[in-house]
Write a protein that holds these residues in place. Structure first.
Motif, short mmCIF file in Angstrom:
data_model
loop_
_atom_site.label_atom_id
_atom_site.label_comp_id
_atom_site.label_asym_id
_atom_site.label_seq_id
_atom_site.Cartn_x
_atom_site.Cartn_y
_atom_site.Cartn_z
N LEU A 134 14.48 5.81 7.23
CA LEU A 134 15.45 6.85 6.89
C LEU A 134 15.47 7.99 7.90
N THR A 135 14.50 8.03 8.80
CA THR A 135 14.41 9.17 9.72
C THR A 135 14.49 8.78 11.20
N GLY A 166 0.79 -1.22 0.00
CA GLY A 166 0.00 0.00 0.00
C GLY A 166 0.83 1.27 0.00
N TYR A 167 2.05 1.20 0.51
CA TYR A 167 2.93 2.37 0.54
C TYR A 167 3.74 2.53 -0.75
N LYS A 168 3.69 1.54 -1.64
CA LYS A 168 4.56 1.52 -2.82
C LYS A 168 3.99 2.38 -3.95
N SER A 169 4.86 2.72 -4.89
CA SER A 169 4.43 3.49 -6.06
C SER A 169 3.50 2.68 -6.96
N ASP A 216 20.41 8.34 3.30
CA ASP A 216 20.36 8.19 1.85
C ASP A 216 19.30 7.14 1.49
N ALA A 217 18.53 7.41 0.46
CA ALA A 217 17.44 6.52 0.05
C ALA A 217 17.94 5.15 -0.38
N LYS A 218 19.22 5.03 -0.74
CA LYS A 218 19.73 3.72 -1.15
C LYS A 218 19.63 2.70 -0.02
N GLY A 259 5.14 8.42 -1.07
CA GLY A 259 5.83 9.07 -2.19
C GLY A 259 6.90 10.05 -1.76
N ASN A 260 6.88 10.46 -0.49
CA ASN A 260 7.89 11.40 0.01
C ASN A 260 8.98 10.61 0.72
#
Length: 567
Positions: A520-521, A221-224, A541-543, A512-513
């Motif tokens: 990551l946070t 549900g969180y995916k693009s 980093d998003a990686k 999407g953000n």
């Protein structure tokens, strides 16, 4: 009680016969039983043995404590000065990391066994067809879990759904969204066939597939590439499992983990657990879960190499933020999870004071003591902001020792091979999956209802003498339920059970953000070692939402097999 002990012998048979089927005969082989896959797996007895071997790989798959947990908001490394790649997200987190290689291989090994199970069901010539179909459904549900772990760990991965019968020199990476399609298909196929209960405790049932399906819908549900109804599907499937009547929350949280409770591991809150045994022949290397979250007592005066507190693996440690999450006055889970002190195991003197066996040596108060209050105590007081500094060993931690996973079958300090089972899915998590799905749907009423059911069970019995209110009322969550509150509750309820890295990775405050992703946070806010090493960063980093593919797989592949971006 252990009902699948034969499983851990059968794996040798399974791998042997798979090898006979798959490999050319480069050397002379001695096969005293005259068995091959073609002459054994097509019989009911042989097929049932093959089906059991699906459970043998589970012990290895769940045994990556650092890989699953370090580098998150509530877990760090045992030493405060470690240069651990998984914790610090530094240059050492690369394609040569041993855990990524081992985890990847173990999952595909398990997938190959599942694929063999599914294939050989079409060749069985005797036995009960309904039982054979159930074994296929078990294999599909397990395969779905393995691919869920693979795709969430590595992104695009090879999708192999047929048995290996020869050498394959080139694999391609299947897009993540297509792997999810297969996972959903496997789970829905399994749900249509699996029984709600089984006389063989430890086997996959319909509840396993439903619980995982709810989580898969929630994650997608969180995916693009999410379907528009993924969150609704997650809520619906989770509710169906909760309302099925097959499972129920234990009245007391502690009853799930207290070895003094007869049959504490086999209860109807547990949807699925990995089985171990007190029989050394079938227990193998055993379960090391009892050693995961401990600090090392061997340098502690009057405690030393204590069987009671146990030997640590020095693999992962809860960070101070974890302990701060508990309302110790009202929440029973703190006392069920950790000890609030350390007792002497031998008589003697320390710092000019005499101690008998069982005296308090260390105490971890819920609130900070002043220097004067500390000086008035015989024992050492370690305040909540002092857990990163051991009074006995520089650079080490000292925090409330875990008791949640104490193993009654371990009888010596150095014994690694525990025999208690490991919970994988239980109903309390199903409630929290439903709560998260309802938050994403904007249905606060249903979200709070599911969330507060877990809070109510966690409350101590009776009335808080300071407020006059019931402890359950103290724990009742009011106001707007947030994703962060759910993640905090997961930590309290499921510490050491959930794979924390994956839970944080799933959640975005704003879909999407990338800057709102919780993996990551949150670690940069609460993980002291990562925060210190990250020079003021507020977002990783998003990686790091994916692990690097093992270099061994890239090197062996003769086709195009690109590494994940940034590694």
């Amino acid at each position: 009680m252990k009902y699948l002990n034969k499983t851990y012998i059968i794996i040798g048979i399974s791998m042997l016969l798979t090898g006979i089927t798959s490999c050319k005969k480069y050397t002379d082989e001695y096969n005293p039983g005259n068995r091959t896959a073609e002459t054994y797996y097509n019989t009911n007895a042989g097929y049932q043995d093959l089906a059991k071997s699906n459970y043998a790989t589970l012990r290895g798959i769940i045994s990556f404590p650092g890989f699953f947990n370090i580098g998150t908001d509530v877990y760090s490394t045992p030493g405060i000065n470690d240069n651990n790649a998984l914790n610090l997200y530094n240059s050492l987190l690369n394609s040569s990391l041993g855990d990524t290689d081992s985890f990847y291989k173990q999952l595909y090994n398990a997938i190959n066994i599942a694929n063999n199970t599914i294939y050989w069901a079409t060749q069985v010539t005797d036995g009960d067809l309904n039982i054979v179909n159930t074994r296929v459904a078990e294999a599909k549900a397990l395969r779905a879990w393995y691919y869920y772990l693979l795709v969430e760990t590595f992104g695009d991965v090879p999708l192999v759904t047929t048995r290996t019968t020869g050498v394959t020199l080139a694999f391609s990476r299947t897009p993540e969204k297509d792997v999810y399609v297969q996972v959903l298909k496997d789970l829905n196929d399994a749900i249509a066939v699996l029984p709600t209960t089984t006389p063989d405790f430890g086997r996959v049932t319909k509840g396993f597939a439903q619980h995982l399906l709810a989580k898969v819908y929630l994650t997608r549900g969180y995916k693009s590439y999410a379907a528009t109804d993924d969150f609704q599907q997650a809520a619906t499937v989770a509710d169906a499992l909760i309302n099925s009547g097959t499972y129920a929350l234990k009245p007391k949280f502690s009853d799930l983990f207290d070895p003094a409770i007869t049959g504490f591991q086999a209860n109807n809150e547990v949807i699925f657990s990995v089985q171990y045994s007190t029989n050394a022949l079938t227990n193998g290397a055993g379960n090391s879960l009892h050693q995961w979250f401990l600090w090392d007592t061997q340098n502690t005066p009057l405690v030393g190499r204590s069987t009671f507190y146990g030997k640590t693996l020095n693999a992962v440690a809860p960070d101070p933020y974890f302990f701060s999450l508990f309302n110790r006055t009202s929440d029973s889970r703190f006392a069920a999870t950790v000890f609030d002190g350390v007792l002497t195991q031998v008589a003697g003197s320390f710092a000019g004071k005499n101690y008998a066996v069982g005296d308090t040596l260390l105490y971890y108060p819920p609130f900070a003591f002043t220097a004067l209050q500390k000086s008035q105590r015989k024992y050492i007081v370690i305040n909540p902001d002092e857990y990163r500094n051991s009074p006995f060993l520089a650079g080490a931690r000292n925090y409330p020792q875990f008791k949640k996973f104490r193993d009654p079958f371990v009888t010596t300090y150095a014994e690694n091979a525990g025999a208690r089972d490991t919970y994988v899915f239980r109903l309390a998590e199903t409630y929290l999956i439903a709560a998260e799905a309802y938050v994403k749907l904007g249905n606060q009423g249903q979200a709070l209802a599911r969330f507060n059911t877990i809070r109510a069970r966690a409350a101590k019995t009776g009335t808080n003498p300071l407020t006059g209110a019931a402890y359950a009322a103290d724990l009742l969550y009011t106001g707007t339920l947030t994703l962060d509150a759910i993640l905090d509750e997961r930590a309290r309820e499921l510490v050491g059970e959930e794979f924390r890295w994956y839970e944080l990775k799933r959640v975005y405050e704003t879909i999407g953000n990338i800057n709102s992703n919780k993996l990551l946070t949150r670690p940069l806010i609460y993980n002291d070692e990562l925060k210190a090493a990250s020079a003021g960063k507020t977002v990783l980093d998003a990686k790091f939402l994916l692990r690097p593919l093992p270099q061994s797989q890239i090197d062996l592949n003769r086709g195009s097999f690109p590494q994940n971006a940034g590694y």
